[in-house]
Scaffold this active site. Structure first.
Site, PDB file in Angstrom:
ATOM      1  N   GLY A   1     -31.307 -30.446  32.908  1.00  0.00           N
ATOM      2  CA  GLY A   1     -32.320 -30.431  31.765  1.00  0.00           C
ATOM      3  C   GLY A   1     -32.001 -29.369  30.706  1.00  0.00           C
TER       4      GLY A   1
ATOM      5  CG  ASP B   1     -25.881 -35.831  36.732  1.00  0.00           C
ATOM      6  OD1 ASP B   1     -25.494 -34.972  37.330  1.00  0.00           O
ATOM      7  OD2 ASP B   1     -26.744 -35.753  35.944  1.00  0.00           O
TER       8      ASP B   1
END
Length: 281
Positions: A208, A81
């Site tokens: 997030g 990621d």
């Protein structure tokens, strides 16, 4: 079983549910994620972000994640990621990761496209899927905090061009989300998610995810989000598990491990259920 990102996100898009991606920087985190996914019969994505490699290096992460994914009873994607460098993404490919995110979102638009298209060509030749980011997802704290986040929201018209020119497999979008813990409830632009989804036809990614309200998750998935990134909630749960172990008189590290894993498994199961992925393996 170890699978690619398309193996889990394309069915998620078709089925209208989301798949959780959980950063796992140690064996306890990895156990919590995979055991929870197996118990929920759910597909899952697991891995690490480039910024977290100060804790555990990439090759060491691969040493425990890839064999665990291969032996899992459910589909598991091992994902790199927020790869910030070309070299880092190549190392992830060499280590056996089955998907990478090449994050060039701080670059100018044309440079972002150029770099990502090159990575897509390399990865697809190796059977690996690629996630890109258009717009920019900042942080709730620190150097990555954006003064005016809406200035960096993903433009739906640009997204269609971006996807067409890069050949990317999944697209991370900026729609009011941010990394880290939210100090105030975020206001996601759900209409923007719907528009980007319809214009690109791709699985969309929400970074997030820790700290969002349950209804925000449900609506985001309904509008086109297929992958949701979770780390802060998982990390916090592990810490709380360790604290509970100490409060109950744990006298050794080995005694604390089961507390940490159970606390993190609870979070993973809650997210899997919330995203609608339970029973979808």
């Amino acid at each position: 079983m170890l699978v690619t990102m398309n193996d889990v996100l394309l069915p998620a898009k078709k089925g209208g549910y989301g798949v959780g991606f959980f950063n796992a920087v140690n064996l306890e985190m990895a156990r919590a994620v995979i055991e929870a996914a197996e118990e929920m019969n759910a597909p899952v994505m697991i891995g690490s972000a480039e910024v977290l490699l100060t804790v555990t290096n990439l090759e060491r992460v691969a040493e425990y994640l890839i064999p665990m994914a291969q032996k899992a009873k459910v589909p598991v994607v091992v994902h790199y990621d927020h790869g910030l460098t070309f070299e880092g993404c190549i190392r992830a490919l060499q280590a056996g990761f089955t998907s990478v995110m090449y994050d060039c979102s701080v670059c100018a638009y044309e440079e972002n496209k150029k770099r990502l298209a090159e990575m897509v060509k390399i990865c697809h030749a190796m059977g690996v899927m690629v996630e890109g980011e258009l717009g920019h997802v900042g942080d709730n704290e620190g150097a990555g905090k954006l003064a005016n986040p809406s200035d960096f929201y993903t433009d739906p018209d640009m997204a269609a061009d971006f996807v067409s020119d890069t050949g990317v497999d999944a697209l991370a979008v900026a729609v009011g989300n941010a990394h880290g813990a939210y100090k105030f409830p975020p206001k996601l632009d759900f209409d923007r998610i719907s528009t980007i989804s319809s214009r690109t036809g791709l699985p969309l990614v929400l970074h997030g995810g820790s700290g969002l309200a349950d209804d925000d998750f449900r609506t985001a998935v309904k509008r086109g989000i297929c992958k949701v990134n979770i780390f802060t909630d998982l990390e916090r749960a592990g810490k709380e598990g360790a604290e509970k172990a100490l409060s109950e008189g744990a006298g050794s590290l080995t005694t604390m491990i089961s507390y940490e894993i159970e606390a993190m498994k609870k979070v993973v199961k809650e997210k899997i259920r919330l995203f609608g992925a339970d029973g979808k393996a």
